[in-house]
Design an enzyme around this catalytic site. Sequence first.
Site, mmCIF file in Angstrom:
data_model
loop_
_atom_site.group_PDB
_atom_site.id
_atom_site.type_symbol
_atom_site.label_atom_id
_atom_site.label_comp_id
_atom_site.label_asym_id
_atom_site.label_seq_id
_atom_site.Cartn_x
_atom_site.Cartn_y
_atom_site.Cartn_z
ATOM 1 N N ASN A 197 0.982 2.193 -4.196
ATOM 2 C CA ASN A 197 1.473 2.904 -3.023
ATOM 3 C C ASN A 197 1.179 4.387 -3.212
ATOM 4 O O ASN A 197 0.631 4.791 -4.251
ATOM 5 C CB ASN A 197 2.959 2.629 -2.775
ATOM 6 C CG ASN A 197 3.832 3.006 -3.970
ATOM 7 O OD1 ASN A 197 3.541 3.967 -4.702
ATOM 8 N ND2 ASN A 197 4.910 2.269 -4.179
ATOM 9 N N GLU A 215 2.661 5.971 -6.359
ATOM 10 C CA GLU A 215 1.968 5.551 -7.580
ATOM 11 C C GLU A 215 0.596 6.207 -7.695
ATOM 12 O O GLU A 215 0.150 6.549 -8.793
ATOM 13 C CB GLU A 215 1.856 4.025 -7.597
ATOM 14 C CG GLU A 215 3.203 3.339 -7.785
ATOM 15 C CD GLU A 215 3.188 1.864 -7.403
ATOM 16 O OE1 GLU A 215 4.127 1.150 -7.809
ATOM 17 O OE2 GLU A 215 2.251 1.425 -6.690
ATOM 18 N N ASP A 241 4.514 -7.591 -2.270
ATOM 19 C CA ASP A 241 4.130 -8.902 -2.795
ATOM 20 C C ASP A 241 3.341 -9.684 -1.755
ATOM 21 O O ASP A 241 2.331 -10.329 -2.058
ATOM 22 C CB ASP A 241 5.376 -9.706 -3.198
ATOM 23 C CG ASP A 241 6.172 -9.045 -4.303
ATOM 24 O OD1 ASP A 241 5.584 -8.263 -5.068
ATOM 25 O OD2 ASP A 241 7.380 -9.303 -4.394
#
Length: 491
Positions: A209, A212, A281
């Site tokens: 993301n 990150e 996920d």
Amino acid sequence: MSHDDHAGSVSALLALLDRFANLNVWVVGDVMLDEYVTGAVERISPEAPVPVVRARASEHRLGGAANVARQIAALGARVSLAGVVGEDVAGEALRRLCSAERIDMHSLVTVAGRQTTRKLRVLGHSQQLLRLDWEDVDACTAQVTSRLREGLAARAPPDAIILSDYAKGVLTPELIAALVRDRASVPIVVDPKHRDFGRYRGASTVTPNLRELEAAAGRPLDIADTAAMAAAARKLLAEAGITSMVVTLGDRGMLAVPAAEAEGLIPAIQREVYDVTGAGDTAIGVLTLALAAGATLVQAARLANAAAGVSVGQVGAVAVSAASIRDTLAARPEGKLLLRQELAARAAAWRTAGKRIVLANGCFDLLHAGHLALLGHAAKLGDILVLAINSDASVRRLKGPERPLVPQAERAALLAALTFVDAVTIFEEDTPLAVLQAVRPDVLVKGGDYRPSEVVGRELVEAAGGRVEIVPLTPDKSTSSLVARIRGSGR
């Protein structure tokens, strides 16, 4: 972009979904058990300034890498899950859930003395109020890593591998390196939690993301500056020896960055957000399946983006179905532009579902208030509104060489953007008879300048049990009158 291009792009994504069932995926990483306690908040505790939740229900769900595996299984693919659980009640519950979801657990290792990662969320009125975590985050020993590799080696060779890293100790550098070395011929997609992307060297795609990505780049990035984000991503890809990156940007969508090609920004599908839990996920699961099915990076990101949009509209970690992804793609304007064969298949599905189909046809050149009034009336006559519009060549034959004023692709896109329109198709013939044969509508709508006996296809519709509806025209609202006024004002 032409009608064929629009329809083809969505059709290509839908065709990828059809290929998922033939795929075999390994998911390796940190498995978790999610527990949800839901209830109502009716007062504040007298013991401390915290809400009191009157618990009404509790539920266990798969989390982390296990949720990724569940998403893949829900889309019809075969999936083997590799991770660790403890000798505890949470581990037993996780195994039961995996079994119910048809997830292969032969590579799920039970480790004595290690507790299963468990996350308890308390929700009041669908809003998360509290989370409690039980976890061990020490790196797995060489012995445990060896057992994970042995379990996977005994499974069928994968079409793709997902490394679902939640920094709980399963994905050690040794395990990652071994998987990349042994399975370099298939897509290896990583959900990273470490700022050093070099530990994933040799992977196909990494999916951070924005936070990150910033941590890995060592500097803040402006979410509105696509070029700067792409440049930071390419620098990291080159340093880490990774082929591509897909950056998830929340309500801004996703940024697909191939190492050697132009980046692509995929806008988010706007919808009400209830819970972002598990959306990542879902995204990595769909992205990986699409890549394994032969998608380009941008195509895979578009599918993943649509799936994530469905996921955030529900509470908790959920498995998104192929049908919900199809519906999301079809609901977007470009998803409504259909070739005749696609429209026939969609119409058959609508009929099977008991939907009442309404069809209106025309040139719809220079969209105006009269068109909107007619189409709004038509939409109320059934459940599905299909528009069949004349191609540019067809309009010229009917109206003369100066028409249409608006090209067919633009006319189709404008009509598809109307919320009450469900499908738009373009026909090259002088009449829509072939479209009517493909759709078999329950109601055929024409404007008040037609008599029922003049409506092309009336006999076909009525023979099948349908009817023709003549809708009164809005006075002084027509393309011809607009053209006359524009020409008059130019003198």
